[in-house]
Design an enzyme around this catalytic site. Structure first.
Site, PDB file in Angstrom:
ATOM      1  N   ASN A  93       0.958  -1.345  -0.103  1.00  0.00           N
ATOM      2  CA  ASN A  93      -0.258  -0.282   0.286  1.00  0.00           C
ATOM      3  C   ASN A  93       0.957   1.289  -0.108  1.00  0.00           C
ATOM      4  O   ASN A  93       2.141   1.114  -0.152  1.00  0.00           O
ATOM      5  CB  ASN A  93      -0.976  -0.156   1.200  1.00  0.00           C
ATOM      6  CG  ASN A  93      -0.182  -0.066   2.512  1.00  0.00           C
ATOM      7  OD1 ASN A  93       0.604   0.590   2.892  1.00  0.00           O
ATOM      8  ND2 ASN A  93      -0.665  -1.200   3.271  1.00  0.00           N
ATOM      9  N   HIS A  94       0.249   2.357  -0.056  1.00  0.00           N
ATOM     10  CA  HIS A  94       0.951   3.756   0.016  1.00  0.00           C
ATOM     11  C   HIS A  94       1.445   4.343   1.136  1.00  0.00           C
ATOM     12  O   HIS A  94       1.927   5.204   1.360  1.00  0.00           O
ATOM     13  CB  HIS A  94      -0.133   4.697  -0.645  1.00  0.00           C
ATOM     14  CG  HIS A  94      -0.111   4.275  -2.003  1.00  0.00           C
ATOM     15  ND1 HIS A  94       0.363   4.227  -3.190  1.00  0.00           N
ATOM     16  CD2 HIS A  94      -1.648   4.202  -2.423  1.00  0.00           C
ATOM     17  CE1 HIS A  94      -0.127   3.776  -4.361  1.00  0.00           C
ATOM     18  NE2 HIS A  94      -1.360   3.813  -3.980  1.00  0.00           N
TER      19      HIS A  94
END
Length: 413
Positions: free
Chosen positions: A221-222
């Protein structure tokens, strides 16, 4: 550390090989170093090596020359030093010092020391987790000694877990930090600034996880870990003993006293967090952990063949729920919720389902908030549904706001 006089005690552990670098770093920092070795330590590294690096004869026995009747005065050594570091400290030495046994020079100097004493334990995973060792460490800490926690990683036995000696650089940084914040001229005067979380143990999880598809690709994920690292730094600045379980990130350690445990996958994060959770007074779960992981990761790179490609995913362990179920009386847990819809409703469900004391809510709808930014905008809801709104500000400032909530809760308790 220029001019500081340091006793370095070395005991029987394979980690004794690191004491050569530790000695060299202390000398390079300007300290005078006097090495004391137990008999078993000499099986792992020679006095000649350490004597050459420290530029002082290494002390190993009470009597230095029987024929001449000369001896190594443990009382004078205890008075001479500004600090006594025992690194590595074996399980045997921890037990002897915790119970006042005095059958060699090192333990006699420990009992005579008038200076701060730092124990840096090193042993195998199960030995470090054993209730006897845990109790001995607590006992030593209750006497006013300082514990430089063992690190997580591959051990000499081939096992992977907690038990590795803290790196020499970490030990030196711990000393430098100690002298920078804990050296009032008058011992009865207050510290240069308040340390409201002194002697509190805190677990912080931060950053993303990576779930392997094959040796080349992964699901992630970011998350950058910026919020969790800022919180860990603010907690350490307040005097807490912080363990930071970190997913992959390029961020530097936010405070030299923090013990960072690097992990990749959700499983590794759960295993590392579970170990630190048992001793933590406060837990901050800010990591963005994958909810799913590939059920059958390939051991070789998957080649591009078909127009469509499917991956079977399976749920990962819910770290927050599992730790929440293990929560003991007096332990505080702060969780995080990043939402896009029904933010407050979803956050409250998470707060109660996972037995949190606070839930920190932020929304991707808010400009400048969420992943990757140096700023954030949060709403904190406690288990009594009291709400605290914080405007958009730097994550470092918000970290201090969160630490203030923890400090206030502990003070009221």
């Amino acid at each position: 550390m220029t001019g500081k006089r340091i006793l370095l005690g070395i005991t029987g552990s394979i980690s004794a090989y690191k004491s050569a670098l530790l000695t060299r770093l202390l000398i390079k920092a300007g300290a005078e170093v006097q090495v004391i070795m137990t008999e078993s330590a000499q099986a792992f590294i020679t006095p000649l090596t350490l004597g050459t690096l420290s530029k002082r004869p290494v002390l190993t026995r009470f009597v230095s020359d029987e024929a001449a009747g000369t001896w190594n005065n443990h009382v004078e050594l205890g008075l001479w030093a500004d600090a006594f570091i025992i690194a590595p400290a074996s399980a045997h030495t921890l037990a002897r010092c915790a119970h006042g046994l005095c059958d060699d020079l090192l333990s006699a100097v420990y009992l005579s020391a008038k200076c701060p004493v730092f124990f840096a334990p090193a042993m195998d995973l199960d030995m470090y987790r054993h209730p006897t060792t845990v109790e001995n460490l607590r006992r030593l800490e209750s006497f006013g000694n300082h514990i430089i926690r063992a690190e997580f990683g591959e051990l000499a036995s081939g096992l992977v877990g907690e038990g590795r000696l803290a790196e020499p650089e970490t030990i030196v940084q711990t000393l430098e930090t100690f002298w920078s914040i804990d050296k009032p001229e008058n011992p009865s005067s207050p510290a240069p600034y308040p340390l409201p979380l002194l002697n509190k143990r805190v677990l912080v999880t931060a950053g993303p996880t990576q779930e392997a598809i094959d040796p080349v690709r992964y699901i992630s994920n970011h998350s950058t870990g910026k919020m969790g690292y800022a919180i860990a730094g603010a907690l350490a600045q307040a005097g807490a003993d912080v363990t930071l379980v970190s997913g992959p990130t390029a961020l530097p350690l936010p405070h030299p006293t923090i013990r960072r445990v690097d992990v990749l996958s959700a499983r590794q994060m759960f295993e590392a967090a579970q170990v630190a959770f048992t001793e933590a007074d406060v837990v901050v779960l800010s990591a963005a952990v994958a909810d799913y992981t590939p059920a059958h990761p390939a051991d070789r790179k998957i080649k591009k063949k078909e127009d469509t490609f499917s991956i079977e995913l399976t749920k990962t362990t819910d770290i927050a729920a599992t730790l929440g179920a293990m929560k003991r009386d007096g332990q505080l847990i702060m969780g995080f919720a990043l939402e896009t819809d029904n933010e407050r409703e979803n956050a409250l469900k998470k707060l109660y389902a996972k037995q949190f004391d606070w839930i920190v809510l932020n929304s991707l709808r808010d400009a400048g908030a969420g992943f990757g930014h140096d700023t954030n905008k949060i709403t904190v809801i406690d288990k009594d549904e009291q709400t605290y709104e914080f405007a958009l500000k730097s994550k470092i400032e918000l970290a201090q706001d969160l630490v203030n909530l923890v400090t206030q809760k502990l003070a009221s308790a």
